[in-house]
Design a protein around this motif. Sequence first.
Motif, PDB file in Angstrom:
ATOM      1  N   ASN A 100       0.836  -1.202   0.000  1.00 56.03           N
ATOM      2  CA  ASN A 100       0.000   0.000   0.000  1.00 56.03           C
ATOM      3  C   ASN A 100       0.872   1.253   0.000  1.00 56.03           C
ATOM      4  O   ASN A 100       0.627   2.200  -0.757  1.00 56.03           O
ATOM      5  N   THR A 101       1.896   1.255   0.830  1.00 56.37           N
ATOM      6  CA  THR A 101       2.820   2.388   0.877  1.00 56.37           C
ATOM      7  C   THR A 101       3.535   2.552  -0.459  1.00 56.37           C
ATOM      8  O   THR A 101       3.699   3.672  -0.959  1.00 56.37           O
ATOM      9  N   LEU A 102       3.952   1.448  -1.070  1.00 54.83           N
ATOM     10  CA  LEU A 102       4.625   1.513  -2.369  1.00 54.83           C
ATOM     11  C   LEU A 102       3.691   2.018  -3.464  1.00 54.83           C
ATOM     12  O   LEU A 102       4.105   2.792  -4.331  1.00 54.83           O
ATOM     13  N   VAL A 103       2.425   1.595  -3.437  1.00 55.17           N
ATOM     14  CA  VAL A 103       1.449   2.087  -4.411  1.00 55.17           C
ATOM     15  C   VAL A 103       1.284   3.601  -4.261  1.00 55.17           C
ATOM     16  O   VAL A 103       1.330   4.346  -5.249  1.00 55.17           O
ATOM     17  N   GLU A 104       1.091   4.060  -3.038  1.00 56.03           N
ATOM     18  CA  GLU A 104       0.934   5.502  -2.797  1.00 56.03           C
ATOM     19  C   GLU A 104       2.179   6.268  -3.242  1.00 56.03           C
ATOM     20  O   GLU A 104       2.078   7.319  -3.886  1.00 56.03           O
ATOM     21  N   TRP A 105       3.348   5.752  -2.906  1.00 56.69           N
ATOM     22  CA  TRP A 105       4.588   6.411  -3.319  1.00 56.69           C
ATOM     23  C   TRP A 105       4.688   6.451  -4.835  1.00 56.69           C
ATOM     24  O   TRP A 105       5.060   7.470  -5.424  1.00 56.69           O
ATOM     25  N   GLY A 106       4.345   5.356  -5.494  1.00 56.05           N
ATOM     26  CA  GLY A 106       4.412   5.282  -6.954  1.00 56.05           C
ATOM     27  C   GLY A 106       3.482   6.272  -7.629  1.00 56.05           C
ATOM     28  O   GLY A 106       3.846   6.913  -8.623  1.00 56.05           O
ATOM     29  N   ILE A 107       2.280   6.431  -7.090  1.00 51.42           N
ATOM     30  CA  ILE A 107       1.333   7.406  -7.635  1.00 51.42           C
ATOM     31  C   ILE A 107       1.893   8.814  -7.492  1.00 51.42           C
ATOM     32  O   ILE A 107       1.896   9.603  -8.447  1.00 51.42           O
ATOM     33  N   ASN A 108       2.401   9.133  -6.307  1.00 52.28           N
ATOM     34  CA  ASN A 108       2.977  10.463  -6.071  1.00 52.28           C
ATOM     35  C   ASN A 108       4.225  10.701  -6.918  1.00 52.28           C
ATOM     36  O   ASN A 108       4.428  11.798  -7.438  1.00 52.28           O
ATOM     37  N   HIS A 109       5.033   9.680  -7.057  1.00 54.25           N
ATOM     38  CA  HIS A 109       6.261   9.814  -7.856  1.00 54.25           C
ATOM     39  C   HIS A 109       5.916  10.077  -9.325  1.00 54.25           C
ATOM     40  O   HIS A 109       6.513  10.936  -9.967  1.00 54.25           O
ATOM     41  N   ARG A 110       4.956   9.340  -9.843  1.00 58.79           N
ATOM     42  CA  ARG A 110       4.546   9.525 -11.238  1.00 58.79           C
ATOM     43  C   ARG A 110       4.063  10.958 -11.450  1.00 58.79           C
ATOM     44  O   ARG A 110       4.419  11.612 -12.435  1.00 58.79           O
ATOM     45  N   LYS A 111       3.264  11.489 -10.499  1.00 60.34           N
ATOM     46  CA  LYS A 111       2.791  12.879 -10.599  1.00 60.34           C
ATOM     47  C   LYS A 111       3.955  13.851 -10.595  1.00 60.34           C
ATOM     48  O   LYS A 111       3.996  14.800 -11.372  1.00 60.34           O
ATOM     49  N   LYS A 112       4.903  13.626  -9.690  1.00 55.28           N
ATOM     50  CA  LYS A 112       6.060  14.516  -9.568  1.00 55.28           C
ATOM     51  C   LYS A 112       6.895  14.537 -10.851  1.00 55.28           C
ATOM     52  O   LYS A 112       7.328  15.587 -11.304  1.00 55.28           O
TER      53      LYS A 112
END
Length: 116
Positions: A100-112
């Motif tokens: 779950n943490t990795l999914v959230e990080w991945g979503i934020n990273h893609r946006k960044k």
Amino acid sequence: MEKEKTTCSEQLIALRDSLEVLGGKWKLQILRYLTNRPGEINHFKKIQREITGISAKVLSKELKDMEDNLLVTRTVQNTKPVTVAYAVTDYGKTVFPVTNTLVEWGINHRKKIIEK
């Protein structure tokens, strides 16, 4: 109760152990897939179809590794032809907060990266 402090060396060993069990391109994806489908019967071919790009050989190896590490169960069903269903174990579900943490990080990273 006070948490026991670990040394940096102990933390690195624990991280290495975790990566040994969960590392690679596919294991966390397979676990996340199975965790998100608790009431479904997840046959080998269904998993392979749903996880884009994974070969039968790799899926078989990863499922075997995860079964050996008590993360998934393998149930042979009495059908003709014989089918095998996979499910995440209760122990395997303990990995969910990590994914779950990795999914959230991945979503934020893609946006960044897109914003850059």
